[in-house]
Design a protein around this motif. Structure first.
Motif, PDB file in Angstrom:
ATOM      1  N   CYS A  21     -15.188 -19.456  67.235  1.00  0.00           N
ATOM      2  CA  CYS A  21     -15.848 -18.708  68.309  1.00  0.00           C
ATOM      3  C   CYS A  21     -15.090 -17.400  68.524  1.00  0.00           C
ATOM      4  O   CYS A  21     -13.880 -17.424  68.768  1.00  0.00           O
ATOM      5  CB  CYS A  21     -15.820 -19.554  69.587  1.00  0.00           C
ATOM      6  SG  CYS A  21     -16.331 -18.678  71.062  1.00  0.00           S
ATOM      7  N   CYS A 196     -12.517 -27.007  73.172  1.00  0.00           N
ATOM      8  CA  CYS A 196     -11.855 -25.696  73.255  1.00  0.00           C
ATOM      9  C   CYS A 196     -10.947 -25.640  74.483  1.00  0.00           C
ATOM     10  O   CYS A 196     -11.337 -26.046  75.573  1.00  0.00           O
ATOM     11  CB  CYS A 196     -12.916 -24.602  73.331  1.00  0.00           C
ATOM     12  SG  CYS A 196     -12.197 -22.971  73.557  1.00  0.00           S
ATOM     13  N   CYS A 202     -14.992 -20.813  80.579  1.00  0.00           N
ATOM     14  CA  CYS A 202     -16.347 -20.430  80.141  1.00  0.00           C
ATOM     15  C   CYS A 202     -17.449 -21.263  80.790  1.00  0.00           C
ATOM     16  O   CYS A 202     -18.499 -20.716  81.132  1.00  0.00           O
ATOM     17  CB  CYS A 202     -16.461 -20.578  78.624  1.00  0.00           C
ATOM     18  SG  CYS A 202     -15.337 -19.525  77.703  1.00  0.00           S
TER      19      CYS A 202
HETATM   20  S1  SF4 Z   1     -15.294 -22.594  75.654  1.00  0.00           S
HETATM   21 FE1  SF4 Z   1     -15.581 -20.375  75.551  1.00  0.00          FE
HETATM   22  S2  SF4 Z   1     -14.037 -19.627  74.152  1.00  0.00           S
HETATM   23 FE2  SF4 Z   1     -14.213 -21.819  73.855  1.00  0.00          FE
HETATM   24  S3  SF4 Z   1     -15.665 -22.090  72.196  1.00  0.00           S
HETATM   25 FE3  SF4 Z   1     -16.834 -22.189  74.094  1.00  0.00          FE
HETATM   26  S4  SF4 Z   1     -17.505 -20.105  74.455  1.00  0.00           S
HETATM   27 FE4  SF4 Z   1     -15.874 -20.000  72.936  1.00  0.00          FE
END
Ligand code: SF4
Length: 484
Positions: A21, A196, A202
């Protein structure tokens, strides 16, 4: 190196986040989380990676003089001196702000160096590995293929135009991300966001914006295409009419459109929707679940546990076939087939229920592995009259549930759905693999047996969960008060 200078550097290892990502790669550079506690499976992989690296180092040391580098300058010195193999070298291009840490640099007969990394496997994170090794080649300024020492003792060579294109994209994108003051906007994706470290930064934003890719069955591409026809939020999708949604490349048929709309309604209301009647097969149900190890020496999956819950479906009705290690894989398989034959004789008309296609796919692979497609038990299990029944199918065909994933645990653990809780909250298929590895390496018999018991208990909970799911579906198929 100061924090700012550090941030400006592009590291070959940045490819790990970038491939996953680009927003994650931005966070790594601008607002990194440094304290990430790996889960037991990641820790196991890390340790297995270190052990594999040590074995490659040992192997190379038996053939060559291996010099360990301790800085970028030292790496250059060793290269100028013509060291045969440099371990833990550091390659830097200060003009490009680029840095890479290949596990090994190996000098060929023409005096040129080839970068080599040690990886347990190439199948996972292949693109990341290609970019990392492609960056090393840029830093070495030669076209020699990069080498990968794989966990199954194979050696792969990476080269090619595709890799160069990916490296160019990675470098251009990373340069931009380093300059950008704000993180890039991306779509939510369960598979990449779930694990993540930045999820808490996010997710609230995705939820606030009612990002449509939060919905089961709506991926980033579909969300982009829906946005192009002014359906940008879950509320907008919930109010849409399938008849008025044009065919989109990722959303073509009426059924898929209806599912996406009803999924949006379910997300907003928490309601269960039934699209079709639920029809479960008749017979004596046996619940079935396997545990397998993908981290064998040969990298061929070994089923170490074939578990069953038979009538009367109590804790003591759990039966299983256990296989200690890869070397008795065949005996485990044969014992499994014998157990199936026992059930055929014990009960009339059996249904062997499992969740998802994994169990059936594994039986097919074992039949191929041991050339037993014509065996009468195998032919029965995989033939037209197969007793195997995938319990996920009636759910996917008939129900829309207010959840993001339709995995066994997602449905069973949810207090508003099946509400069955596993005895060990930490358990899962990866947890089970880690326990099995501990079981294999443990020499104390008491501890070994204790570990085996914990794995059996987890598998027993899995098959009990599919039994509870069956009962829940039976109850649901009788009701109609929730159907809209
Ligand atoms: S949580 Fe945020 S930074 Fe992590 S993969 Fe998802 S969109 Fe990307």
């Amino acid at each position: 190196m100061s924090g700012t200078t550090n941030r400006l550097l592009i590291r070959a290892s940045d490819a790990t986040s970038w491939v996953m990502c680009i927003r994650r790669a931005w966070f790594d550079k601008h607002q990194p989380i440094t304290e990430v506690k790996p889960d037991a499976f990641m820790q196991f992989l890390f340790e297995a990676g270190l052990a594999h690296e040590a074995s490659v180092l040992k192997r190379l040391s038996e053939q060559y003089l291996v010099c360990r580098a301790n800085s970028a300058e030292h790496t250059l010195e060793l290269m100028e001196q013509g060291a045969q193999v440099i371990y833990q070298g550091r390659l830097v291009d200060s003009e490009m702000n680029l840095i890479g840490y290949p596990d090994f640099l190996i000098r060929n007969e023409n005096g040129l160096y080839q970068a080599a990394d040690v990886k347990l496997s190439l199948s996972e994170n292949k693109k990341t590995t290609q970019i990392q090794l492609g960056v090393y080649r840029r830093l070495l300024k030669n076209d020699l293929p990069a080498i990968v020492y794989l966990g199954d003792n194979r050696i792969a060579q990476l080269t090619g135009d595709d890799v160069d294109v990916s490296v160019d994209q990675f470098l251009a994108s990373m340069k931009q991300l380093i300059t950008d003051a704000q993180p890039p906007t991306v779509r939510y994706s369960y598979s990449r966001c779930e694990t993540c470290p930045y999820i808490n930064r996010c997710l609230p934003e995705f939820v606030r914006k009612e990002e449509t890719s939060l919905l089961y069955g709506v991926d980033g591409n579909m969300a982009d295409q829906l946005a192009q026809i002014d359906i940008s939020t879950i509320s907008q999708l919930a109010k849409s009419d399938a008849a008025f949604i044009p065919d989109l490349p990722h959303l073509r048929n009426e059924r898929k459109k209806t599912r996406a709309i009803v999924q949006a309604q379910s997300y907003l209301t928490g309601k269960i929707f039934q699209l079709e009647p639920i029809a479960l097969p008749e017979g004596i149900w046996i619940h079935f679940d396997i545990e397998d190890d993908p981290m064998t020496n040969s990298r061929v999956r070994h089923v170490y546990l074939w578990g069953f819950l038979v009538p009367s479906y109590t804790k003591t009705s759990f039966e299983y076939v256990w296989s200690d290690n890869e070397s008795n894989d065949y005996q485990g398989w044969i014992s499994f087939l014998q157990k199936i034959e026992d059930y055929r004789h014990r009960y009339t008309s059996i249904v062997i229920a499992h969740y998802s296609n994994h169990e059936k796919a594994t039986i097919k692979k074992y039949a191929q592995r041991y050339a037993m497609g014509n065996d009468k038990t195998v032919a029965w299990l995989l033939g037209d009259e197969s007793p195997l029944y995938d319990l996920q199918k009636p759910i996917l065909n008939s129900l829309i549930l207010p959840i993001q994933r339709y995995g066994l645990k997602d449905i069973c653990k949810n207090p508003n759905l099946v509400n069955f809780q596993w005895e060990n909250d930490e358990s899962g298929s990866q947890w089970s693999v880690v326990q099995f590895k501990k079981f294999q390496s443990e020499s104390d018999l008491t501890i070994k047996n204790f570990i085996k018991e914990t794995i059996l208990s987890y598998n027993r909970d899995d098959v009990t969960a599919t039994r509870k799911l069956e009962m829940w579906l039976r109850e649901l198929s009788q009701r109609n008060d929730f159907i809209d």
